[in-house]
Design a protein around this motif. Structure first.
Motif, PDB file in Angstrom:
ATOM      1  N   ASP A  37       0.841  -1.188   0.000  1.00 46.21           N
ATOM      2  CA  ASP A  37       0.000   0.000   0.000  1.00 46.21           C
ATOM      3  C   ASP A  37       0.884   1.249   0.000  1.00 46.21           C
ATOM      4  O   ASP A  37       1.817   1.365   0.817  1.00 46.21           O
ATOM      5  CB  ASP A  37      -0.894   0.035   1.239  1.00 46.21           C
ATOM      6  N   LEU A  38       0.627   2.166  -0.915  1.00 41.56           N
ATOM      7  CA  LEU A  38       1.350   3.437  -0.895  1.00 41.56           C
ATOM      8  C   LEU A  38       0.918   4.239   0.331  1.00 41.56           C
ATOM      9  O   LEU A  38      -0.273   4.315   0.654  1.00 41.56           O
ATOM     10  CB  LEU A  38       1.067   4.221  -2.172  1.00 41.56           C
ATOM     11  N   ALA A  39       1.903   4.838   0.998  1.00 44.40           N
ATOM     12  CA  ALA A  39       1.633   5.526   2.261  1.00 44.40           C
ATOM     13  C   ALA A  39       0.718   6.729   2.059  1.00 44.40           C
ATOM     14  O   ALA A  39       0.846   7.465   1.066  1.00 44.40           O
ATOM     15  CB  ALA A  39       2.939   5.969   2.906  1.00 44.40           C
ATOM     16  N   LEU A  40      -0.184   6.935   3.022  1.00 48.52           N
ATOM     17  CA  LEU A  40      -1.038   8.120   3.014  1.00 48.52           C
ATOM     18  C   LEU A  40      -0.291   9.282   3.654  1.00 48.52           C
ATOM     19  O   LEU A  40       0.324   9.119   4.713  1.00 48.52           O
ATOM     20  CB  LEU A  40      -2.315   7.869   3.817  1.00 48.52           C
ATOM     21  N   PRO A  41      -0.338  10.470   3.064  1.00 51.72           N
ATOM     22  CA  PRO A  41       0.220  11.636   3.753  1.00 51.72           C
ATOM     23  C   PRO A  41      -0.654  12.020   4.941  1.00 51.72           C
ATOM     24  O   PRO A  41      -1.848  11.689   4.980  1.00 51.72           O
ATOM     25  CB  PRO A  41       0.215  12.719   2.672  1.00 51.72           C
ATOM     26  N   THR A  42      -0.078  12.704   5.889  1.00 58.48           N
ATOM     27  CA  THR A  42      -0.809  13.114   7.086  1.00 58.48           C
ATOM     28  C   THR A  42      -2.036  13.935   6.719  1.00 58.48           C
ATOM     29  O   THR A  42      -1.949  14.902   5.964  1.00 58.48           O
ATOM     30  CB  THR A  42       0.101  13.936   8.012  1.00 58.48           C
ATOM     31  N   GLY A  43      -3.177  13.529   7.249  1.00 52.54           N
ATOM     32  CA  GLY A  43      -4.408  14.286   7.065  1.00 52.54           C
ATOM     33  C   GLY A  43      -5.225  13.897   5.854  1.00 52.54           C
ATOM     34  O   GLY A  43      -6.378  14.333   5.714  1.00 52.54           O
ATOM     35  N   ALA A  44      -4.676  13.076   4.965  1.00 53.40           N
ATOM     36  CA  ALA A  44      -5.412  12.697   3.756  1.00 53.40           C
ATOM     37  C   ALA A  44      -6.418  11.593   4.058  1.00 53.40           C
ATOM     38  O   ALA A  44      -6.165  10.704   4.870  1.00 53.40           O
ATOM     39  CB  ALA A  44      -4.451  12.237   2.674  1.00 53.40           C
ATOM     40  N   SER A  45      -7.566  11.659   3.392  1.00 53.45           N
ATOM     41  CA  SER A  45      -8.564  10.600   3.522  1.00 53.45           C
ATOM     42  C   SER A  45      -8.164   9.378   2.697  1.00 53.45           C
ATOM     43  O   SER A  45      -8.275   8.244   3.159  1.00 53.45           O
ATOM     44  CB  SER A  45      -9.935  11.097   3.060  1.00 53.45           C
ATOM     45  N   TYR A  46      -7.730   9.624   1.465  1.00 52.72           N
ATOM     46  CA  TYR A  46      -7.275   8.541   0.600  1.00 52.72           C
ATOM     47  C   TYR A  46      -6.515   9.134  -0.576  1.00 52.72           C
ATOM     48  O   TYR A  46      -6.537  10.351  -0.799  1.00 52.72           O
ATOM     49  CB  TYR A  46      -8.442   7.673   0.111  1.00 52.72           C
ATOM     50  N   CYS A  47      -5.846   8.270  -1.340  1.00 50.05           N
ATOM     51  CA  CYS A  47      -5.100   8.692  -2.522  1.00 50.05           C
ATOM     52  C   CYS A  47      -5.409   7.751  -3.681  1.00 50.05           C
ATOM     53  O   CYS A  47      -5.803   6.599  -3.476  1.00 50.05           O
ATOM     54  CB  CYS A  47      -3.590   8.662  -2.269  1.00 50.05           C
ATOM     55  N   THR A  48      -5.217   8.252  -4.889  1.00 51.91           N
ATOM     56  CA  THR A  48      -5.228   7.410  -6.084  1.00 51.91           C
ATOM     57  C   THR A  48      -3.896   7.581  -6.788  1.00 51.91           C
ATOM     58  O   THR A  48      -3.332   8.675  -6.814  1.00 51.91           O
ATOM     59  CB  THR A  48      -6.371   7.793  -7.040  1.00 51.91           C
ATOM     60  N   VAL A  49      -3.379   6.495  -7.345  1.00 56.88           N
ATOM     61  CA  VAL A  49      -2.137   6.537  -8.094  1.00 56.88           C
ATOM     62  C   VAL A  49      -2.479   6.521  -9.574  1.00 56.88           C
ATOM     63  O   VAL A  49      -3.410   5.836  -9.995  1.00 56.88           O
ATOM     64  CB  VAL A  49      -1.216   5.360  -7.708  1.00 56.88           C
ATOM     65  N   THR A  50      -1.754   7.315 -10.377  1.00 58.87           N
ATOM     66  CA  THR A  50      -2.070   7.419 -11.797  1.00 58.87           C
ATOM     67  C   THR A  50      -0.937   6.969 -12.707  1.00 58.87           C
ATOM     68  O   THR A  50      -1.200   6.479 -13.805  1.00 58.87           O
ATOM     69  CB  THR A  50      -2.449   8.866 -12.170  1.00 58.87           C
ATOM     70  N   ARG A  51       0.317   7.131 -12.302  1.00 58.55           N
ATOM     71  CA  ARG A  51       1.434   6.793 -13.180  1.00 58.55           C
ATOM     72  C   ARG A  51       2.569   6.142 -12.385  1.00 58.55           C
ATOM     73  O   ARG A  51       2.777   6.432 -11.211  1.00 58.55           O
ATOM     74  CB  ARG A  51       1.977   8.044 -13.878  1.00 58.55           C
TER      75      ARG A  51
END
Length: 413
Positions: free
Chosen positions: A230-244
């Protein structure tokens, strides 16, 4: 993956000041494979793939391949089954064309063509086979979808069951046999696949989670199976999507932050699969999102502006307290535009709406700023559809004096 549907409105790329120089020029192919043609991708040697609408009201669209460096004739790519439609979507640097076709039963399958033998039936990307024990008596999947291709021709996408539930799969260059990447039917979606100098290809995935949003992951083969990180979430983020994913095993995407009024998006860069991401936080607090990244880890970013349009910039991810980026204003007289890709040398292809309200393909670099290509064929509209990764070539389309869509390429200085 490049888009396969061509429009003349709402495209774009970015720019800095309108240059009067025209160092590159559009050149059409010597012969076309249909009545209306547009490219979808171009590789580092100028080989170009695209799709044409035929001169017929009943025939299928025609995927094609051609030498864009020499502006040769377009060669139609053979369908998976006679009389059934196919579309080309992307092209590798070793000349493999990724696409999707229907078979005789109108089922949908990813395919791989070889640019050196367009008349040969493409490799069918098979779905996952039936299982006896794990999972128990699971039937064979019924369709596949090709989504991403790397420099060496490996492909990745989804294997779909009868309920349209997807499993992420990988196909080695030249093979139509699927390697299961994610859990059965988990609907993990492939975003990209890279081609590292050492080690196995890495797949960037976005997977549904129990919170109702997305977990960005990296998958890579470990022995006979694929492991997930799992790619790490930055502090305070709800979620992330990876594109490239780039060949240096770095990743870029966009993270979502909760806010009292809106969900703020911020561009994120992971230097490797276990790294804490660097996030682009602008002083205005405005939304921004990552669009693309080149192999030197320069990120093309879109920023929301107060007038409801988009501002574009090149961001250099850095641990420094202040972000490093170059804002790119649109050319004089242009209010609308979109950025789509960034290549080596930080060449950005631009499609802008010029002061005469015509679409125009341009390029931007920090040294030359904006250079817009002159129209040809008596028309006034053009679009850039793809720029090669090495920045040597670009492919686009023009509308000529009779408003015919013509695929074109240009050699960049």
């Amino acid at each position: 993956m490049k888009p396969s549907v061509i429009t003349i409105v709402g495209f774009g790329l970015y720019a800095t000041g309108l240059s009067v120089a025209h160092a590159a020029a559009w050149v059409p192919f010597s012969a076309t494979a249909g009545a209306q043609c547009a490219p979808v991708d171009i590789n580092n040697t100028g080989i170009t793939a695209g799709n044409c609408r035929p001169a017929s009201t009943t025939a299928n669209n025609v995927p094609w391949i051609a030498d864009g460096a020499a502006h040769g004739a377009q060669s139609a790519l053979t369908s998976l089954t006679s009389g059934q439609p196919c579309s080309a979507y992307a092209l590798s640097n070793n000349g493999k064309v990724m696409g999707n076709c229907k078979d005789a039963s109108n089922s949908h399958f990813g395919v791989a063509w070889d640019a050196t033998s367009p008349a040969t039936t493409p490799i069918k990307l098979d779905p996952l086979p039936a299982t006896l024990l794990i999972p128990l008596l699971r039937p064979k999947d019924v369709a596949t979808k090709a989504v991403a291709i790397n420099d060496q021709g490996d492909m990745a996408g989804s294997s779909l069951n009868a309920d349209n539930q997807g499993t992420a799969v990988f196909y080695a260059n030249g093979s139509g046999t699927p390697e299961r990447v994610s859990d059965w039917g988990d609907n993990c979606a492939v975003a990209d696949v890279n081609s590292p100098t050492t080690g196995t290809p890495q797949l960037a995935l976005n997977c549904p989670n129990n919170a109702g949003n997305t977990t960005a992951r990296v998958a890579e083969k470990n022995g006979l199976f694929y492991s997930m990180t799992d790619l790490a979430l930055p502090t305070g983020a709800s979620y992330c999507t990876v594109t490239r994913a780039i060949n240096a095993s770095s990743f870029v995407g966009t993270c979502i932050y909760p806010n009292s009024a809106v969900n703020v998006t911020k561009s994120a860069f992971w230097s490797n699969k276990t790294a804490v991401p660097v996030v682009l936080t602008l002083s205005s607090g405005s939304k921004n999102m990552a669009i693309s990244i080149n192999e030197a880890a320069r990120v093309l970013v879109s920023q929301a502006t107060i007038d409801g349009r988009n501002q574009y910039m090149v961001w250099v991810p850095s641990p420094l307290p202040l972000p490093l980026f170059r804002t790119i204003p649109l050319p004089s007289g242009s209010a609308w535009g979109e950025a789509g890709a960034i290549s080596s040398g930080e060449i950005v292809g631009l499609n802008v709406l010029n002061s005469d309200q015509h679409s125009q393909g341009c390029t931007w670099t920090q040294s030359t700023e904006t250079v817009c290509l002159l129209p040809i064929g008596g028309g006034k509209n053009s679009e850039i559809k793809a720029v090669s990764k090495n920045g040597a070539y670009m492919a686009g389309m023009i509308l000529n004096a009779t408003q015919t869509v013509i695929a074109v390429t240009a050699t960049l200085p």
